[in-house]
Motif scaffolding. Structure first.
Motif, PDB file in Angstrom:
ATOM      1  N   LEU A   1       0.810  -1.233   0.000  1.00 47.86           N
ATOM      2  CA  LEU A   1       0.000   0.000   0.000  1.00 47.86           C
ATOM      3  C   LEU A   1       0.842   1.281   0.000  1.00 47.86           C
ATOM      4  N   PRO A   2       1.953   1.331   0.752  1.00 49.03           N
ATOM      5  CA  PRO A   2       2.725   2.588   0.730  1.00 49.03           C
ATOM      6  C   PRO A   2       3.407   2.861  -0.609  1.00 49.03           C
ATOM      7  N   GLN A   3       3.430   1.875  -1.485  1.00 51.53           N
ATOM      8  CA  GLN A   3       4.206   2.025  -2.731  1.00 51.53           C
ATOM      9  C   GLN A   3       3.373   2.117  -3.990  1.00 51.53           C
ATOM     10  N   VAL A   4       2.050   2.114  -3.885  1.00 51.91           N
ATOM     11  CA  VAL A   4       1.241   2.135  -5.107  1.00 51.91           C
ATOM     12  C   VAL A   4       0.330   3.363  -5.158  1.00 51.91           C
ATOM     13  N   ASP A   5      -0.022   3.747  -6.382  1.00 49.77           N
ATOM     14  CA  ASP A   5      -0.882   4.915  -6.608  1.00 49.77           C
ATOM     15  C   ASP A   5      -2.321   4.515  -6.900  1.00 49.77           C
ATOM     16  N   TRP A   6      -2.499   3.288  -7.368  1.00 48.42           N
ATOM     17  CA  TRP A   6      -3.824   2.781  -7.737  1.00 48.42           C
ATOM     18  C   TRP A   6      -3.980   1.372  -7.198  1.00 48.42           C
ATOM     19  N   ILE A   7      -5.217   1.043  -6.824  1.00 47.42           N
ATOM     20  CA  ILE A   7      -5.613  -0.360  -6.643  1.00 47.42           C
ATOM     21  C   ILE A   7      -6.740  -0.618  -7.629  1.00 47.42           C
ATOM     22  N   LEU A   8      -6.582  -1.689  -8.418  1.00 43.71           N
ATOM     23  CA  LEU A   8      -7.624  -2.085  -9.373  1.00 43.71           C
ATOM     24  C   LEU A   8      -8.228  -3.389  -8.865  1.00 43.71           C
ATOM     25  N   LEU A   9      -9.396  -3.271  -8.261  1.00 40.88           N
ATOM     26  CA  LEU A   9     -10.083  -4.457  -7.742  1.00 40.88           C
ATOM     27  C   LEU A   9     -10.825  -5.133  -8.886  1.00 40.88           C
ATOM     28  N   MET A  10     -10.529  -6.402  -9.122  1.00 41.32           N
ATOM     29  CA  MET A  10     -11.251  -7.135 -10.169  1.00 41.32           C
ATOM     30  C   MET A  10     -12.597  -7.587  -9.614  1.00 41.32           C
ATOM     31  N   SER A  11     -13.650  -7.238 -10.346  1.00 43.72           N
ATOM     32  CA  SER A  11     -14.994  -7.654  -9.941  1.00 43.72           C
ATOM     33  C   SER A  11     -15.530  -8.736 -10.876  1.00 43.72           C
ATOM     34  N   VAL A  12     -14.636  -9.283 -11.695  1.00 45.44           N
ATOM     35  CA  VAL A  12     -14.886 -10.510 -12.473  1.00 45.44           C
ATOM     36  C   VAL A  12     -13.551 -11.257 -12.468  1.00 45.44           C
ATOM     37  N   GLU A  13     -13.593 -12.535 -12.827  1.00 43.00           N
ATOM     38  CA  GLU A  13     -12.335 -13.283 -12.980  1.00 43.00           C
ATOM     39  C   GLU A  13     -11.629 -12.716 -14.217  1.00 43.00           C
ATOM     40  N   PRO A  14     -10.355 -12.265 -14.086  1.00 47.32           N
ATOM     41  CA  PRO A  14      -9.727 -11.640 -15.251  1.00 47.32           C
ATOM     42  C   PRO A  14      -9.592 -12.602 -16.433  1.00 47.32           C
ATOM     43  N   GLY A  15      -9.656 -12.057 -17.627  1.00 49.58           N
ATOM     44  CA  GLY A  15      -9.480 -12.875 -18.835  1.00 49.58           C
ATOM     45  C   GLY A  15     -10.408 -12.477 -19.969  1.00 49.58           C
ATOM     46  N   PHE A  16     -11.613 -12.075 -19.648  1.00 48.55           N
ATOM     47  CA  PHE A  16     -12.593 -11.788 -20.705  1.00 48.55           C
ATOM     48  C   PHE A  16     -13.472 -10.610 -20.311  1.00 48.55           C
ATOM     49  N   GLY A  17     -13.859  -9.826 -21.315  1.00 48.44           N
ATOM     50  CA  GLY A  17     -14.836  -8.773 -21.094  1.00 48.44           C
ATOM     51  C   GLY A  17     -16.237  -9.370 -21.083  1.00 48.44           C
ATOM     52  N   GLY A  18     -17.192  -8.585 -20.640  1.00 44.64           N
ATOM     53  CA  GLY A  18     -18.598  -8.972 -20.756  1.00 44.64           C
ATOM     54  C   GLY A  18     -19.087  -9.982 -19.737  1.00 44.64           C
ATOM     55  N   GLN A  19     -18.379 -10.180 -18.632  1.00 44.57           N
ATOM     56  CA  GLN A  19     -18.840 -11.108 -17.594  1.00 44.57           C
ATOM     57  C   GLN A  19     -19.695 -10.358 -16.570  1.00 44.57           C
ATOM     58  N   ALA A  20     -20.441 -11.150 -15.770  1.00 41.63           N
ATOM     59  CA  ALA A  20     -21.312 -10.543 -14.758  1.00 41.63           C
ATOM     60  C   ALA A  20     -20.500 -10.092 -13.539  1.00 41.63           C
ATOM     61  N   PHE A  21     -20.842  -8.950 -13.012  1.00 43.35           N
ATOM     62  CA  PHE A  21     -20.234  -8.380 -11.804  1.00 43.35           C
ATOM     63  C   PHE A  21     -20.427  -9.339 -10.623  1.00 43.35           C
ATOM     64  N   LEU A  22     -19.357  -9.624  -9.902  1.00 43.55           N
ATOM     65  CA  LEU A  22     -19.454 -10.509  -8.729  1.00 43.55           C
ATOM     66  C   LEU A  22     -19.899  -9.679  -7.522  1.00 43.55           C
ATOM     67  N   PRO A  23     -21.073  -9.992  -6.937  1.00 43.61           N
ATOM     68  CA  PRO A  23     -21.626  -9.117  -5.899  1.00 43.61           C
ATOM     69  C   PRO A  23     -20.759  -9.000  -4.648  1.00 43.61           C
ATOM     70  N   GLU A  24     -19.939 -10.046  -4.369  1.00 46.02           N
ATOM     71  CA  GLU A  24     -19.079  -9.960  -3.175  1.00 46.02           C
ATOM     72  C   GLU A  24     -18.027  -8.848  -3.314  1.00 46.02           C
ATOM     73  N   SER A  25     -17.860  -8.335  -4.533  1.00 45.28           N
ATOM     74  CA  SER A  25     -16.908  -7.237  -4.746  1.00 45.28           C
ATOM     75  C   SER A  25     -17.297  -5.994  -3.956  1.00 45.28           C
ATOM     76  N   LEU A  26     -18.580  -5.822  -3.664  1.00 42.97           N
ATOM     77  CA  LEU A  26     -19.020  -4.610  -2.953  1.00 42.97           C
ATOM     78  C   LEU A  26     -18.443  -4.587  -1.541  1.00 42.97           C
ATOM     79  N   GLU A  27     -18.487  -5.736  -0.860  1.00 41.24           N
ATOM     80  CA  GLU A  27     -17.925  -5.796   0.489  1.00 41.24           C
ATOM     81  C   GLU A  27     -16.399  -5.654   0.432  1.00 41.24           C
ATOM     82  N   ARG A  28     -15.796  -6.227  -0.585  1.00 40.83           N
ATOM     83  CA  ARG A  28     -14.338  -6.074  -0.738  1.00 40.83           C
ATOM     84  C   ARG A  28     -13.978  -4.602  -0.951  1.00 40.83           C
TER      85      ARG A  28
END
Ligand code: DX5
Ligand code: ZN
Length: 217
Positions: free
Chosen positions: A125-152
């Motif tokens: 955390l002290p060394q980064v400017d951005w965090i990109l939280l994946m709300s789908v399994e990476p690899g493909f566009g057009g997947q459904a948003f994973l609802p547990e991402s909201l709590e994360r």
């Protein structure tokens, strides 16, 4: 809100024209670089963003879904306000990926898969400017948003506390959930399919802004 335009599902045969047609409505252009190892898909390497870099004024965020981010990061031509994002689960040690991206003179982002514990990010955390939280399994566009991402997102927002880190979310975001995602603590959303699979991409971006109910930061 800030919006990053994910071009994975755009018509790549006329990519420059497509980006320029939406340039007044977006804050970043998001490039999904996939190596066929870290994720089960192959896209493009540095040649595509590098070819566009001097033709587009908008900052780029380059999402490296590759096992060796420290090896490949130096091959991207970037500007100081661009962001190069590595995955914390990649084979290269995070400190080497961070150092390689810093040497480029741009900002550093870290991304994590939906099932990776958030605690894995803490040392970085002290060394980064951005965090990109994946709300789908990476690899493909057009997947459904994973609802547990909201709590994360809520938990990450608390972990970031006062640090100057941009909290971004990637995958499955559209007009139907953008407001919920922002309410959970995201500042930037990456959106691809909801724009490029719509009949009129420009109209889709306008609808997204309307649904967000937030001004542009
Ligand atoms: C998925 C990619 C995303 C994707 C955007 O591996 O990292 O950037 O293109 O997600 P959608 O298409 O769901 O908006
Ligand atoms: Zn992405």
């Amino acid at each position: 809100m800030k919006l990053s335009l994910s071009i994975l599902n755009a018509d790549l045969s006329r990519l420059h024209e497509t980006i320029m047609g939406l340039a007044d409505l977006v804050d970043y252009v998001h490039f999904d670089v996939m190596d066929g190892h870290f994720v089960p898909n192959l896209t493009f390497g540095p040649v595509l963003p590098n070819a566009l870099r001097d033709k587009i004024a908008i900052p780029f965020d380059i999402h490296l879904m590759v096992d060796q981010p420290a090896l490949y990061a130096p091959r991207f031509s970037v500007r100081p306000d661009d962001v190069v994002i590595f995955h914390v689960e990649a084979l290269d040690p995070p400190d080497e990926a961070i150092a390689a991206i810093r040497r480029l003179g741009c900002r550093v982002g870290v991304s994590l898969r939906p099932r990776t514990p958030l605690s894995v990010l803490e040392p970085w955390l002290p060394q980064v400017d951005w965090i990109l939280l994946m709300s789908v399994e990476p690899g493909f566009g057009g997947q459904a948003f994973l609802p547990e991402s909201l709590e994360r997102l809520r938990q990450l927002r608390a972990k970031i506390a006062g640090r100057p880190i941009t909290l971004a979310v990637d995958g499955g975001i559209g007009p139907g959930n953008v407001r919920t995602v922002l309410d959970a603590g995201a500042e930037l959303v990456v959106v691809g399919a909801a724009i490029f699979r719509a009949p009129d991409p420009r109209q889709a971006v306008l609808e997204l802004w309307k649904a967000a109910g937030r001004p542009r930061d």
